[in-house]
Design a protein around this motif. Structure first.
Motif, PDB file in Angstrom:
ATOM      1  N   SER A  21      44.500  47.115  58.036  1.00  0.00           N
ATOM      2  CA  SER A  21      44.194  47.683  59.352  1.00  0.00           C
ATOM      3  C   SER A  21      42.684  47.774  59.568  1.00  0.00           C
ATOM      4  CB  SER A  21      44.855  49.055  59.525  1.00  0.00           C
ATOM      5  OG  SER A  21      44.266  50.027  58.710  1.00  0.00           O
ATOM      6  N   ASN A  22      41.925  48.026  58.502  1.00  0.00           N
ATOM      7  CA  ASN A  22      40.469  48.047  58.622  1.00  0.00           C
ATOM      8  C   ASN A  22      39.923  46.673  59.008  1.00  0.00           C
ATOM      9  OD1 ASN A  22      40.431  50.738  57.915  1.00  0.00           O
ATOM     10  ND2 ASN A  22      39.812  50.384  55.794  1.00  0.00           N
ATOM     11  N   VAL A  23      40.517  45.616  58.450  1.00  0.00           N
ATOM     12  CA  VAL A  23      40.103  44.248  58.810  1.00  0.00           C
ATOM     13  C   VAL A  23      40.355  44.003  60.299  1.00  0.00           C
ATOM     14  CG1 VAL A  23      40.593  41.786  58.470  1.00  0.00           C
ATOM     15  CG2 VAL A  23      40.376  43.298  56.480  1.00  0.00           C
ATOM     16  N   LEU A  24      41.518  44.415  60.786  1.00  0.00           N
ATOM     17  CA  LEU A  24      41.811  44.246  62.210  1.00  0.00           C
ATOM     18  C   LEU A  24      40.811  45.020  63.062  1.00  0.00           C
ATOM     19  CD1 LEU A  24      45.713  44.494  62.306  1.00  0.00           C
ATOM     20  CD2 LEU A  24      44.317  42.442  62.580  1.00  0.00           C
ATOM     21  N   ASN A 146      47.853  41.361  50.838  1.00  0.00           N
ATOM     22  CA  ASN A 146      47.665  41.929  52.173  1.00  0.00           C
ATOM     23  C   ASN A 146      46.851  40.995  53.071  1.00  0.00           C
ATOM     24  OD1 ASN A 146      45.371  42.407  50.595  1.00  0.00           O
ATOM     25  ND2 ASN A 146      44.964  44.414  51.469  1.00  0.00           N
ATOM     26  N   ILE A 147      45.876  40.324  52.497  1.00  0.00           N
ATOM     27  CA  ILE A 147      45.044  39.397  53.282  1.00  0.00           C
ATOM     28  C   ILE A 147      45.822  38.106  53.570  1.00  0.00           C
ATOM     29  CG2 ILE A 147      42.844  38.183  53.400  1.00  0.00           C
ATOM     30  CD1 ILE A 147      42.638  41.280  53.480  1.00  0.00           C
ATOM     31  N   VAL A 148      46.665  37.686  52.646  1.00  0.00           N
ATOM     32  CA  VAL A 148      47.572  36.563  52.904  1.00  0.00           C
ATOM     33  C   VAL A 148      48.430  36.880  54.133  1.00  0.00           C
ATOM     34  CG1 VAL A 148      49.597  35.298  52.059  1.00  0.00           C
ATOM     35  CG2 VAL A 148      47.683  35.738  50.515  1.00  0.00           C
ATOM     36  N   SER A 163      36.945  35.557  63.818  1.00  0.00           N
ATOM     37  CA  SER A 163      36.599  36.982  63.796  1.00  0.00           C
ATOM     38  C   SER A 163      37.351  37.693  62.674  1.00  0.00           C
ATOM     39  CB  SER A 163      36.939  37.647  65.134  1.00  0.00           C
ATOM     40  OG  SER A 163      36.219  37.063  66.186  1.00  0.00           O
ATOM     41  N   LEU A 164      38.618  37.349  62.525  1.00  0.00           N
ATOM     42  CA  LEU A 164      39.415  37.950  61.454  1.00  0.00           C
ATOM     43  C   LEU A 164      38.867  37.565  60.083  1.00  0.00           C
ATOM     44  CD1 LEU A 164      42.923  37.420  63.038  1.00  0.00           C
ATOM     45  CD2 LEU A 164      41.938  39.644  62.444  1.00  0.00           C
ATOM     46  N   GLU A 165      38.501  36.299  59.929  1.00  0.00           N
ATOM     47  CA  GLU A 165      37.962  35.867  58.637  1.00  0.00           C
ATOM     48  C   GLU A 165      36.628  36.549  58.348  1.00  0.00           C
ATOM     49  OE1 GLU A 165      36.322  31.794  56.772  1.00  0.00           O
ATOM     50  OE2 GLU A 165      38.449  31.715  57.352  1.00  0.00           O
ATOM     51  N   GLU A 166      35.788  36.686  59.361  1.00  0.00           N
ATOM     52  CA  GLU A 166      34.509  37.376  59.170  1.00  0.00           C
ATOM     53  C   GLU A 166      34.751  38.843  58.815  1.00  0.00           C
ATOM     54  OE1 GLU A 166      30.526  38.127  58.727  1.00  0.00           O
ATOM     55  OE2 GLU A 166      31.611  36.222  58.762  1.00  0.00           O
ATOM     56  N   ARG A 169      35.501  39.151  55.231  1.00  0.00           N
ATOM     57  CA  ARG A 169      34.254  39.089  54.448  1.00  0.00           C
ATOM     58  C   ARG A 169      33.533  40.437  54.427  1.00  0.00           C
ATOM     59  NH1 ARG A 169      32.734  33.743  53.504  1.00  0.00           N
ATOM     60  NH2 ARG A 169      33.865  32.205  54.739  1.00  0.00           N
ATOM     61  N   ILE A 170      33.579  41.150  55.554  1.00  0.00           N
ATOM     62  CA  ILE A 170      32.886  42.430  55.672  1.00  0.00           C
ATOM     63  C   ILE A 170      33.629  43.549  54.930  1.00  0.00           C
ATOM     64  CG2 ILE A 170      32.242  44.247  57.336  1.00  0.00           C
ATOM     65  CD1 ILE A 170      31.765  41.922  59.368  1.00  0.00           C
ATOM     66  N   CYS A 171      34.943  43.538  55.000  1.00  0.00           N
ATOM     67  CA  CYS A 171      35.735  44.680  54.527  1.00  0.00           C
ATOM     68  C   CYS A 171      36.094  44.665  53.043  1.00  0.00           C
ATOM     69  CB  CYS A 171      37.019  44.794  55.346  1.00  0.00           C
ATOM     70  SG  CYS A 171      36.732  45.273  57.072  1.00  0.00           S
TER      71      CYS A 171
END
Length: 198
Positions: A21-24, A146-148, A163-166, A169-171
């Motif tokens: 959810s943080n990635v989203l 979870n990322i899969v 944006s999701l992939e970036e 990378r950030i999270c």
């Protein structure tokens, strides 16, 4: 008329629903979109249910009402069954082909439904079912399931895949970025999407 896109991510304590959810949320920030999220934790330390509500472009609170979710991402088959009532008929479900049997089932000698019967019970939904564990291992870490799952669901989410992939990378921790980016792309590929992002 509904203005938000509502995603419910469900799993068991330790599977990474909160990170997903943080990635989203981070991807929404990258796109200057409004996002609201909330987590409700069961007995997470003991393998209980954890649910993360993510509302993109909504004007109201973050909790999603049953029957109104636009997308359900389930990290386990039993969790998909438990939370299916959050989707309307014909709703979209992305589910991990994993079945984690709760300890209470063994203690009470309850019959556990198999994969076929669970998927049959979800037949009125638009289901994408993937083996996230195998893909996570291929990516380099079983912990990246979870990322899969986010990668597999990315085609149903109104955010750009780049944006999701970036956001991944950030999270994620810096030393796991390469593994998690690979996991995201493998998830996309498993769902029939272009694995690479522009």
């Amino acid at each position: 008329m509904k203005s938000s896109f509502d995603i419910l991510i469900v799993g068991i304590g330790g599977q990474g629903t909160v990170l997903a959810s943080n990635v989203l949320g981070e991807a929404c920030i990258l796109e200057n979109r409004t996002v609201r999220s909330a987590e409700t934790h069961g007995m997470a330390q003991r393998g209980g249910s954890v649910e993360s509500h993510v509302r993109i472009d909504g004007k109201f609170g973050s909790l999603i009402a049953p029957g109104t979710a636009d997308l359900l991402i389930a990290f386990d088959l039993l969790e998909a069954l438990r939370y299916r009532h959050y989707l309307p008929p014909g709703g979209r479900l992305v589910v991990n082909r994993r079945l984690v049997v709760p300890t209470s089932v063994y203690q009470q000698a309850i019959d556990v439904p198999d994969e076929e019967s669970i998927l049959s019970a979800l037949a009125d939904l638009e289901v994408t079912c993937i083996d996230a564990a195998a893909l996570a291992e291929e990516a380099g870490s079983i912990l990246s399931q979870n990322i899969v799952m986010l990668g597999a669901a990315s085609g149903k989410i109104p955010l750009k895949p780049e944006s999701l992939e970036e956001a991944v990378r950030i999270c994620v921790p810096p030393k796991t970025v390469e593994v998690n980016v690979r996991a995201f792309r493998l998830g996309r590929e498993a769902a029939g999407l272009n694995p690479s992002t522009p």
